[in-house]
Design an enzyme around this catalytic site. Structure first.
Site, short mmCIF file in Angstrom:
data_model
loop_
_atom_site.label_atom_id
_atom_site.label_comp_id
_atom_site.label_asym_id
_atom_site.label_seq_id
_atom_site.Cartn_x
_atom_site.Cartn_y
_atom_site.Cartn_z
N ASP A 280 32.73 41.08 132.78
CA ASP A 280 33.29 39.76 133.30
C ASP A 280 33.45 39.97 134.71
O ASP A 280 33.87 40.99 135.31
CB ASP A 280 34.64 39.58 132.40
CG ASP A 280 35.23 37.95 132.69
OD1 ASP A 280 34.31 37.32 133.28
OD2 ASP A 280 36.26 37.93 132.44
N ASN B 275 28.21 30.53 125.96
CA ASN B 275 27.73 30.54 127.53
C ASN B 275 26.88 29.47 127.65
O ASN B 275 26.35 29.16 128.61
CB ASN B 275 26.95 31.81 127.84
CG ASN B 275 28.12 32.92 128.31
OD1 ASN B 275 27.70 34.10 128.06
ND2 ASN B 275 29.12 32.79 128.58
#
Length: 248
Positions: free
Chosen positions: A28, A76
Site C-alpha cells: 500500500d 480495485n
C-alpha cells in the site's frame, strides 16, 4: 502430510520464532508516494513493481519460503479505467521481464483470486508463467490478483456444498482441514506474518481465513520505499513475539 494438514499446521504454543515460513504483504502507498513527488499515480505503481521485484529477491535471501503479495484486489475495479489499464500493463511487463529470472531462481508462481476476469491475453500470460514455474521448489511467490477474501470464502462454501450435494462429503465432515482444501491457498502453509505498508491498519479483505493466527505488522513506510532492510526489520520484530495460538 496431506495438503489439508499442511495448510492447517501451526507451531506449538511457546515455540521460539525463527524466520517466518510464509510472509504476506499488503503493498500500500504507491499513490501517496507519487503524490508526494508531484508525479502521476502510474509512476508510483511503477516504483511499486520495482519494490516487489526487490522484495521477492530479498525474501529468498532471508529464508522466507512463501511470499504472498496483494497486487490487485477485487475492489480495485472501482478505480479509474486509465489506472486499471496502467496496472494491467505493469502486470504484463512484470511477467515478460521477470519470468526468466524467477524460473532460474527456482521460484514457483501461484496466483490466488479470480484472475480469469482479466483480458484473455493477460490470462494466457499468467497461465504460461504458472505452468513454466510449476516444478520449482526453492521458493513460492503467491500473487493475489482480483482477490478478495470474502469472495474466496463464498467460493469455498459453494465448493463444499457441491460436494455435499453430490454425496461425496458428509456435512459433519466439514472441518478446518476440509475448508483449507477448497481455498485458493490449498497446500500452502498459513501466513506467519502479515505486513501492511503505508501506515494503514486494516486487512482490507486479505487472507481473512488464513491469517487467523498470523502476526500483524503495520509500518508507516510507503510500499515503493519498502526494501530488504525493512523486510529484515519486520522479521526481527516477528522473532521477538511469542505465539500462543490460544494456549498459555
Amino acid at each position: 502430510m496431506t495438503s489439508a494438514s499442511a495448510s492447517a499446521a501451526q507451531p506449538a504454543p511457546g515455540e521460539g520464532n525463527g524466520a517466518p515460513r510464509h510472509v504476506a504483504i499488503i503493498m500500500d502507498g504507491n499513490g501517496r508516494w507519487a503524490k508526494a513527488r508531484h508525479l502521476p499515480r502510474v509512476a508510483g505503481h511503477r516504483r511499486g513493481v520495482e519494490a516487489a521485484r526487490a522484495i521477492v529477491r530479498a525474501a529468498g535471501e532471508l529464508g522466507i519460503g512463501v511470499l504472498t503479495l496483494y497486487a490487485f484486489s477485487s475492489e480495485n475495479w472501482r478505480r479509474p479505467a486509465s489506472e486499471i489499464s496502467d496496472l494491467m500493463s505493469l502486470m504484463r511487463r512484470f511477467i515478460l521481464s521477470d519470468l526468466d529470472e524467477l524460473a532460474r531462481a527456482g521460484v514457483r508462481l501461484r496466483v490466488i483470486g479470480d484472475y480469469r476476469a482479466f483480458e484473455p491475453e493477460l490470462v494466457r500470460m499468467i497461465d504460461g508463467a504458472i505452468e513454466r514455474t510449476a516444478a520449482n521448489r526453492r521458493q513460492t511467490l503467491v500473487v493475489a490478483l482480483n482477490y478478495g477474501a470474502q469472495d474466496e470464502l463464498v467460493r469455498a462454501a459453494r465448493a463444499l456444498a457441491a460436494q455435499v450435494g453430490a454425496g461425496a462429503l458428509a456435512p459433519e465432515a466439514i472441518d478446518v482441514a476440509a475448508v483449507n482444501t477448497v481455498l485458493d491457498t490449498a497446500g500452502l502453509p498459513p501466513p506467519d506474518l502479515v505486513i501492511r505498508t503505508s501506515g494503514e491498519r486494516r486487512l482490507s479483505n486479505f487472507l481473512l481465513w488464513q491469517a487467523a493466527y498470523a502476526e500483524l505488522l503495520f509500518v508507516d513506510t510507503l510500499w515503493p520505499d519498502f526494501d530488504k532492510a525493512a523486510l529484515a526489520a519486520a522479521i526481527a520484530d516477528f522473532r521477538q513475539r511469542e505465539r500462543r495460538f490460544g494456549g498459555l
